[in-house]
Design a protein around this motif. Sequence first.
Motif, short mmCIF file in Angstrom:
data_model
loop_
_atom_site.label_atom_id
_atom_site.label_comp_id
_atom_site.label_asym_id
_atom_site.label_seq_id
_atom_site.Cartn_x
_atom_site.Cartn_y
_atom_site.Cartn_z
N UNK A 187 0.83 -1.20 0.00
CA UNK A 187 0.00 0.00 0.00
C UNK A 187 0.86 1.25 0.00
N UNK A 188 1.92 1.25 0.81
CA UNK A 188 2.82 2.41 0.86
C UNK A 188 3.42 2.69 -0.50
N UNK A 189 3.88 1.60 -1.15
CA UNK A 189 4.64 1.82 -2.37
C UNK A 189 3.76 2.14 -3.57
N UNK A 190 2.49 1.79 -3.52
CA UNK A 190 1.69 1.99 -4.72
C UNK A 190 0.65 3.09 -4.61
N UNK A 191 0.04 3.27 -3.45
CA UNK A 191 -1.03 4.25 -3.35
C UNK A 191 -0.46 5.65 -3.45
N UNK A 192 -1.09 6.45 -4.30
CA UNK A 192 -0.60 7.81 -4.50
C UNK A 192 -1.63 8.79 -3.96
N UNK B 113 3.79 9.73 4.80
CA UNK B 113 2.98 8.52 4.99
C UNK B 113 3.21 7.99 6.39
N UNK B 115 2.93 5.17 7.46
CA UNK B 115 3.40 3.79 7.56
C UNK B 115 4.87 3.69 7.94
N UNK B 119 6.34 0.50 9.86
CA UNK B 119 7.34 -0.39 9.28
C UNK B 119 8.54 -0.52 10.21
N UNK B 152 11.07 -2.05 2.24
CA UNK B 152 10.10 -0.98 2.01
C UNK B 152 10.63 0.35 2.53
N UNK B 155 12.88 1.92 0.04
CA UNK B 155 12.23 2.48 -1.15
C UNK B 155 11.16 3.48 -0.76
N UNK B 156 11.21 4.01 0.44
CA UNK B 156 10.06 4.75 0.95
C UNK B 156 9.83 6.07 0.25
N UNK B 158 9.13 7.84 -2.60
CA UNK B 158 8.72 7.33 -3.89
C UNK B 158 9.08 8.27 -5.03
N UNK B 164 14.08 4.36 -4.87
CA UNK B 164 13.43 3.18 -5.45
C UNK B 164 14.47 2.16 -5.88
#
Lengths: 217, 506
Positions: A187-192, B113, B115, B119, B152, B155-156, B158, B164
């Motif tokens: 979710x972190x890597x894909x949701x924009x 984010x 997360x 993480x 993750x 690569x956080x 983005x 990445x």
Amino acid sequence: MPGVQFPLSLEYITNILMLTNSLFYLFSNVLIISSFMVIFVQNAVYSVLFLVLSFISAASLLFLLECEFIAFMFIIIYVGAIAVLFLFVVMMLDIKVLNISKDSLKYFPFGSFIGLVFLVEILILVQESFQLNPYQLHDFFNFYVNWYDKIDAVSEIEAIGQVLYTHYVLQFLVAGNILLLATVGVVVLTVNTNIVNLKNQIIFKQLARNYKNVLLF
Amino acid sequence: MTLETLLFKEINIFPELFLGISIVYLTLHSTFISINKHYILIQNSLVSLGVLILLLVCYLLLNNQLDLLNVTNFNNSIVNDYFSFSTKLIICFLSLSCLLMIQQYLADQKLNHFEYVILLLFSILGLFILISSNDLLTAYLAIELQSLSFYVLAAFKKNSTFSIESGIKYFILGSFSSCLFLLGSSLLYGLTGTINFEDFKDLFLWFFQSNTVLTTLNFDVTLILMAMMFILISLFFKLAIAPFHVWAPDVYEGSPSASTFFFSVVPKLSIFVLLFRLFYFSFYSFFDYWRYFVVIFLVFTVIVGSFGGLEQRKLKSLLVYSSISHMGYSLIAFTTGTFEGIQILFSYLIIYSFSGLCVWSIFMLTRLKNNYKNKQNKDLTDLVLLGKSNKMLAIFFTTVLFSIAGFPPMIGFIVKITVFLSAIEASMYFVALLSILGSVIATFYYIRIVKILFFEKLLIGKLYYPINTSKSILVVLLFFLFLFLFINPTLLFLFSYKLTLISLPM
């Protein structure tokens, strides 16, 4: 088996055997036919679907042999993951339906030769490993009774679950945590969420629009 | 199971349980807040919540008096002793300070984010389980949990290609090394029929090279050795030991600095705990066999770590090479095989992690005032004339760098000299000589930073944002810790002595 009287009557056993045997023949025939169809069908999507069918019938054969765990793994891994992946790839590649019957005719001699070699090998193996039951035409010949069923009432899945939820409960929880982590990471890597002025379709506005409100010249 | 049979205190994984449940709760909480219309930024509050959770975990560790226990449970797959207790405490403290330090960075870089903290907490949970794992399956699952969250985290960011790229690199190489671990452990399971460390110990205790029974039995150890090598190599991948270090500079350079901070400070200690449990607890009797491989690796590591850092222009990659060479030094203590060697290994690792914490904190705290606010990667020249603009910070930085390089009035000197002494006592003269030479070469790049901090012939230095009080207190405390431990190193050595005394099986 609840509701069954012991000792089992001969009739009951023969019925069960008849049922399992007929199911075995059904599933093995489906397996053979569908695996043939995987090769011979022209459309790639159909062939993947036949592949799924062959996996399912193989899994049901395993069910008949009471290997429930492997059967479930078959369905989860092969059908749930690999076949769906195949299906996606086939759909994305957009392969045109080609007439490959000529090609298959070209490869037929070589392929059948290899198939014959394997067939002979298997026949030799069977002949070496198995013998005819010497009591078959004798008075001592018994009906086949699956004693394993009678002794051990715990099925395979249940046995695995009994170990998994007691001795290895921590490992089970950690595996669940890994799954949760994978979900969060995806979710972190894909949701924009950064896009502010995303242009969306407003359906109500579109439907409410008529020619009178349109700007006239 | 009812609640009476399942007393939490008796399970004594209560800290891990608490951490796991609070992670799930935190995920739900922050998801429900952040899907609200106004897109509230909850990163800052979540960092504070993470710190709170870690503090409570510390409290639970201390409260349960787990240091008095030495029990294995969950079908002998979890071990709780003084060793795991104290390493958990140290890791808890390190990650807590990490979280405090990266708070500002996350706000600056707009890594909004929520997360990120979740993480991080996941990886800490993985490290905790790794520390107290007593069989290969649990260890593998814990490593997976920890490294998956690291991929993750790398690569956080983005919108950055570097981030990445480093995440993907880390993912591919990390999963490769996990495969090696699985291969090794399945080989071991096939050979012995068990995956438990204690069973390995019981099985192989009689096995020594000098054992005369063996020569008559013609016992073949090649396959066991191969399995051990696979496991060793996979753990060396995680530690970035020299032939397997190639991912480290790229990944550490590319990933956001907050993640790099965490990668380089926290996980090494717990992986060494696993190495110790495997190779000193279970396979100590194969010592003569695996020692040679480790010695070759460590000499190579020290050389690569000291020569590789010479050409670096970026502060981060320089610190990576420094950490590679430090892993080499700690492997020296690891290969001695003596009681003192293990004691020194742990004192060295503790000092390494704390000095890493200090260096990275200073790295995080020097925030340049320039036009490119998003520029996160510091060149060496970004610190030019820090001695003029922020004298105390420059002095602290210099002191810690000297401590890492091994100069006398700091604790770094004592632990480094004891590492070399332990190597000499174990008659590893050539290794000691090579690594001392490597250490001398490595001093060059530490001194170069000091030169840039103080003695650059420039008229204009750089300007920095002021530093938060609470964070500066932490740096000052760490600085005084290094000085104090030089005056009174008994504290450290007694602690590591107790660790070794309790944890060694024989």
